[in-house]
Design an enzyme around this catalytic site. Structure first.
Site, short mmCIF file in Angstrom:
data_model
loop_
_atom_site.label_atom_id
_atom_site.label_comp_id
_atom_site.label_asym_id
_atom_site.label_seq_id
_atom_site.Cartn_x
_atom_site.Cartn_y
_atom_site.Cartn_z
N GLU A 45 0.97 -1.05 0.11
CA GLU A 45 0.00 -0.14 -0.41
C GLU A 45 1.10 1.40 -0.06
O GLU A 45 1.96 0.89 0.97
CB GLU A 45 -0.66 -0.30 1.20
CG GLU A 45 -1.84 1.00 1.36
CD GLU A 45 -2.93 1.30 2.96
OE1 GLU A 45 -2.85 0.81 3.59
OE2 GLU A 45 -3.59 2.60 2.63
N ARG A 270 5.25 -12.43 9.88
CA ARG A 270 5.44 -11.49 9.19
C ARG A 270 7.09 -11.77 10.25
O ARG A 270 6.93 -11.89 10.98
CB ARG A 270 5.36 -10.17 9.93
CG ARG A 270 4.62 -9.97 10.93
CD ARG A 270 3.73 -9.35 11.12
NE ARG A 270 3.22 -7.52 10.27
CZ ARG A 270 3.40 -7.21 9.75
NH1 ARG A 270 2.30 -7.51 8.93
NH2 ARG A 270 3.76 -6.27 9.07
N LYS A 280 4.68 0.71 9.47
CA LYS A 280 4.47 1.84 8.79
C LYS A 280 4.25 3.20 9.42
O LYS A 280 4.97 4.36 9.51
CB LYS A 280 3.73 2.08 7.28
CG LYS A 280 4.75 1.26 6.39
CD LYS A 280 4.01 1.36 4.69
CE LYS A 280 3.39 0.38 4.62
NZ LYS A 280 2.53 -0.10 3.72
P1 ATP Z 1 3.04 -2.35 8.52
O1 ATP Z 1 2.01 -3.04 9.14
O2 ATP Z 1 4.56 -2.67 8.63
O3 ATP Z 1 2.31 -1.07 7.45
P2 ATP Z 1 1.28 -3.83 5.57
O4 ATP Z 1 1.48 -4.93 5.74
O5 ATP Z 1 0.43 -2.06 6.22
O6 ATP Z 1 2.99 -3.07 6.62
P3 ATP Z 1 1.46 -3.41 3.09
O7 ATP Z 1 2.28 -2.09 1.84
O8 ATP Z 1 0.44 -3.99 3.29
O9 ATP Z 1 2.09 -3.13 4.92
O10 ATP Z 1 2.34 -4.71 2.45
C1 ATP Z 1 2.65 -5.71 1.26
C2 ATP Z 1 3.26 -6.86 1.94
O11 ATP Z 1 4.25 -6.56 2.22
C3 ATP Z 1 1.70 -7.28 2.44
O12 ATP Z 1 1.84 -8.48 1.74
C4 ATP Z 1 2.54 -7.44 4.03
O13 ATP Z 1 2.03 -8.90 3.84
C5 ATP Z 1 4.18 -7.69 3.21
N1 ATP Z 1 4.24 -7.47 4.77
C6 ATP Z 1 4.30 -6.20 5.22
N2 ATP Z 1 5.80 -6.51 6.77
C7 ATP Z 1 6.49 -7.22 6.48
C8 ATP Z 1 6.64 -8.03 7.15
N3 ATP Z 1 7.38 -7.28 8.93
N4 ATP Z 1 7.12 -9.13 7.39
C9 ATP Z 1 6.89 -9.83 6.60
N5 ATP Z 1 5.95 -9.47 4.98
C10 ATP Z 1 5.48 -8.30 5.39
MG MG Z 2 -1.02 -3.29 4.87
#
Ligand code: ATP
Ligand code: MG
Length: 569
Positions: A45, A270, A280
Site C-alpha cells: 500500500e 511476518r 509504517k
Molecule cells: P505495516 O504493518 O508495516 O504498515 P503492511 O502490511 O500494512 O505493513 P503493506 O504495504 O500492506 O504493509 O505490505 C505489503 C506486503 O508486505 C504485504 O504482502 C504484507 O503482508 C508484507 N509485509 C508487511 N510487513 C511485513 C513483515 N514485517 N514481514 C513480512 N512481510 C511483510
Molecule cells: Mg497493509
C-alpha cells in the site's frame, strides 16, 4: 546503479531446505494446477516507505517466481485515498529495483481495477449476496456481536435487489455523504469468523485519489479489492502475512460467488526484529515528529535507511533467506542482519585507515619533511583488489584508546617504554608524552621508530604484540563520522507499561557525531562507497557528503561489540 539478479544468484538455493510455501507450489506444479504456472505479486500500500519486513516479502515473492520460472507483479494496493501518496509509489519502485528485482513492466494499481471491481459489486447484488446498509459505523460495530456471541442482522439486510442496485449507483454518483451508507456482503451474522459477519465491501469517501482524482467517491475495502486484483492478474499463489489467515474464508467466498479465477492465498509469519518497530504507521510517526531525520535516516529499518547506512542488496537478500519462512510469529535477532552485512563487506569492501578519536603521535626520529609512501593491501580477502600507497610522515594520528600511560599487564598497545607496530610501517617505541598544563590531557605522544623494521621486508620480522592503525596528520582528509547505536533501547520497544508508548524506548544516544581523519586516498569517495576502516568497522559515504566535506556513516562495528559489552554489564 541497480542490477537485476537471476535465479542462479539467489542466495542459499542449495543450502536451504524447501520451505512450506515452496512445498505447496511444487505439489501444485506436480498436479498440473494452473497449467503448472507460478505467478506471485508484491502488493504494497503506497502509504509509507518500505521496511525490512517488506524486503522479506519482496525476496519471497520475486524469489519464488525466479525459482519456479514464473512471474511476479508489482501491485500498488491503493484503495484508501486518505493515506496514499505518489512519493511513496516512487520510493517503493526504487527500493524493489535496488534489491535486485524486476517486475518486467507488470506494474499495476488496484485503482486500475475500480471499474471491474464495481461491476463485481453489482454482480453480488444481483445474486442476492450483497446489500446497501444505512446503519452508522458505530451501529454496525455494535451489532457485530463477539466471537462467542452471534451478531444481529441489519434491518436493511433484506432490501430488494432493485433497491440495492439503485442505492449503490447513487452512492457511486455522489448523492450521499460520507459514512451514511455502505455496501455489505450478505453472508452469516452468526459465523464464528467475525470477518464473515456481513463484512463491508464498499464505503463512501469524498477524497481525491492520487491516481483516479475525483472519478470515484466510493472505494472498495481491502477484502473486496485484494483477491479481486489477484484474480484479474491471474495470480496463482497470493502470499501474505499471518494476520490475513482469518480473512481467507472471505477471500475464497468472494472469488466463489463472483465465479472468477481462483488464486490460492498462503500465509506466513511476518518478520519481526529485536530493537526495531516494524509498522509504517509508527515509522511515519518517527519521521513526522522529527525523532529521525527522514524515512532514510540510517537508523531506520526502512530499505532506504539501510541503503544509506551502507547495507547492500545482497546482504539483505541473504538475510531474507537465512530468516526463512515460518508459520508462527517469531522475533529475529537484529544481530543476524548485522552478521549478513559484515560477511558481505568483509569480502567486498576495501580497507582504509581512519582515526575517529585522534591523539597526535610525533616520531621524533623521522625527518620533518619526508613523506614516505607505504604499501597497503586493499583487501586481504580479495587478491584482485590490489594495493594503494599511504603517506607516512613524522606527525601522525592514532586512536586515543590505543595509548595508556599506566597500562594493565594485558594491554598490548602503546604505553611509555613499550613498542608496537604501525600497520604497513615501522615498529615504534614510546619515549614521552606532552600534556595540557591545565587539563592534564595528553596532547602528544612522542616516539622513535626503528628504520630496520619497515613492514613487508624480510629483515623486519621482529615480533611485537600490538599493531595500530594510524593516519598522517599532514597528509590526511578530515571527515565527519556518524556513529550509530540502536534506535531503541530494549529488545522489544513495544513492551511498555500501560498508558505509555514505544517512543518512550527511543535511545537518546543513538547518534554520535565525531570529527575523524582518514587517508586522503578516499578524499573523493562518492556517496554510498563502502570501506572497512581497519580495526573500527565498516563505513559508508553518506548522502550528505560533498567534496571537501566528507561524511561517513558507520554501517556496523567489526565485531558484535554491542552484544558483548551488554553481556558484561
Ligand atoms: P505495516 O504493518 O508495516 O504498515 P503492511 O502490511 O500494512 O505493513 P503493506 O504495504 O500492506 O504493509 O505490505 C505489503 C506486503 O508486505 C504485504 O504482502 C504484507 O503482508 C508484507 N509485509 C508487511 N510487513 C511485513 C513483515 N514485517 N514481514 C513480512 N512481510 C511483510
Ligand atoms: Mg497493509
Amino acid at each position: 546503479m541497480t542490477e537485476t539478479i537471476s535465479a542462479s544468484e539467489l542466495p542459499g538455493e542449495s543450502k536451504t531446505p524447501v520451505n512450506f510455501i515452496h512445498a505447496i507450489i511444487e505439489e501444485d506444479i506436480r498436479n498440473g494446477k494452473n497449467g503448472g504456472r507460478v505467478h506471485t505479486r508484491f502488493p504494497p500500500e503506497p502509504n509509507g516507505y518500505l521496511h525490512i519486513g517488506h524486503a522479506k516479502s519482496i525476496c519471497l515473492n520475486f524469489g519464488t517466481a525466479l525459482k519456479y520460472n514464473g512471474k511476479c507483479n508489482l501491485r500498488f494496493d491503493d484503495t484508501n485515498p486518505v493515506k496514499e501518496d505518489v512519493e511513496y509509489v516512487d520510493s517503493i519502485r526504487d527500493d524493489v529495483h535496488w534489491l535486485g528485482f524486476d517486475w518486467e513492466g507488470r506494474e499495476f494499481f488496484a485503482s486500475d481495477y475500480f471499474h471491474q471491481i464495481y461491476e463485481f459489486a453489482e454482480k453480488l447484488i444481483l445474486k442476492g449476496k450483497a446489500y446497501v446498509c444505512d446503519l452508522s459505523a458505530e451501529q454496525i460495530a455494535e451489532q457485530k456481536g463477539s466471537p462467542t456471541r452471534p451478531g444481529q442482522e441489519s434491518p436493511y439486510r433484506n432490501r430488494p435487489v432493485e433497491e440495492n442496485l439503485d442505492l449503490l449507483r447513487r452512492m457511486k454518483a455522489g448523492e450521499f455523504p460520507e459514512g451514511s451508507r455502505v455496501l455489505r456482503a450478505k453472508i452469516d451474522m452468526a459465523s464464528p469468523n467475525m470477518h464473515m459477519r456481513d463484512p463491508i465491501l464498499y464505503r463512501i469517501i469524498h477524497t481525491e485519489h492520487h491516481r483516479t482524482g475525483n472519478e470515484w467517491c466510493i472505494y472498495p475495502m481491502y477484502d473486496f479489492a485484494h483477491g479481486q486484483s489477484d484474480s484479474i492478474e491471474g495470480i496463482t499463489h497470493s502470499i501474505c502475512t499471518l494476520e490475513f489467515e482469518v480473512h481467507r474464508p472471505l477471500y475464497d467466498w468472494c472469488i466463489r460467488e463472483l465465479e472468477i479465477f481462483a488464486p490460492q492465498q498462503i500465509e506466513f509469519a511476518r518478520l519481526n526484529m529485536t530493537y526495531t518497530v516494524m509498522s509504517k504507521r509508527k515509522l511515519l510517526e518517527l519521521v513526522k515528529n522529527n525523532f529521525v531525520s527522514g524515512w532514510d535516516d540510517p537508523r531506520m529499518p526502512t530499505i532506504s535507511g539501510l541503503r544509506r547506512r551502507g547495507y547492500t542488496p545482497a546482504s539483505i537478500r541473504n538475510f531474507a533467506d537465512l530468516v526463512g519462512v515460518a508459520k508462527r510469529e517469531n522475533v529475529i535477532d537484529v544481530g543476524l542482519l548485522e552478521f549478513c552485512i559484515r560477511e558481505d563487506l568483509n569480502k567486498n569492501a576495501n580497507r582504509l585507515m581512519g582515526v575517529i578519536n585522534p591523539v597526535k603521535l610525533v616520531i621524533t626520529s623521522f625527518p620533518e619533511d619526508l613523506v614516505e609512501e607505504m604499501n597497503a593491501v586493499n583487501n586481504p580477502e580479495n587478491p584482485d583488489a590490489g594495493s594503494r600507497k599511504v603517506a607516512f610522515t613524522r606527525e601522525l594520528y592514532i586512536e586515543r584508546e590505543d595509548f595508556m600511560e599506566d597500562p594493565p599487564s594485558k594491554f598490548f598497545r602503546l604505553a611509555p617504554g613499550r613498542e608496537v607496530r604501525l600497520k604497513y610501517a615501522y615498529i615504534i617505541r614510546c619515549e614521552s608524552v606532552v600534556k595540557d598544563p591545565v587539563s592534564g590531557e595528553i596532547t602528544e605522544i612522542h616516539c622513535t621508530h626503528d628504520p630496520e623494521t619497515l613492514s613487508g621486508r624480510s629483515e623486519s620480522n621482529r615480533k611485537v604484540k600490538g599493531t595500530l592503525h594510524w593516519v598522517s596528520a599532514t597528509q590526511c582528509t578530515e571527515a565527519e563520522i556518524r556513529l550509530y547505536d540502536r534506535l531503541f533501547m530494549g529488545e522489544n520497544p513495544e513492551d511498555v507499561p500501560e498508558g505509555e508508548d514505544y517512543k518512550k524506548n527511543l535511545n537518546p544516544n543513538s547518534l554520535k557525531v565525531v570529527k575523524g581523519y582518514i587517508e586522503s586516498s578516499a578524499a573523493n569517495a562518492p556517496v554510498l562507497d563502502k570501506y572497512q576502516f581497519e580495526r573500527l568497522g565498516y563505513f559508508c559515504v553518506d548522502s550528505d557528503s560533498k567534496p571537501g566535506n566528507l561524511v561517513f556513516n558507520r554501517t556496523v562495528a567489526l565485531k558484535d561489540s554491542w552484544a558483548k559489552s551488554n553481556a558484561n554489564n
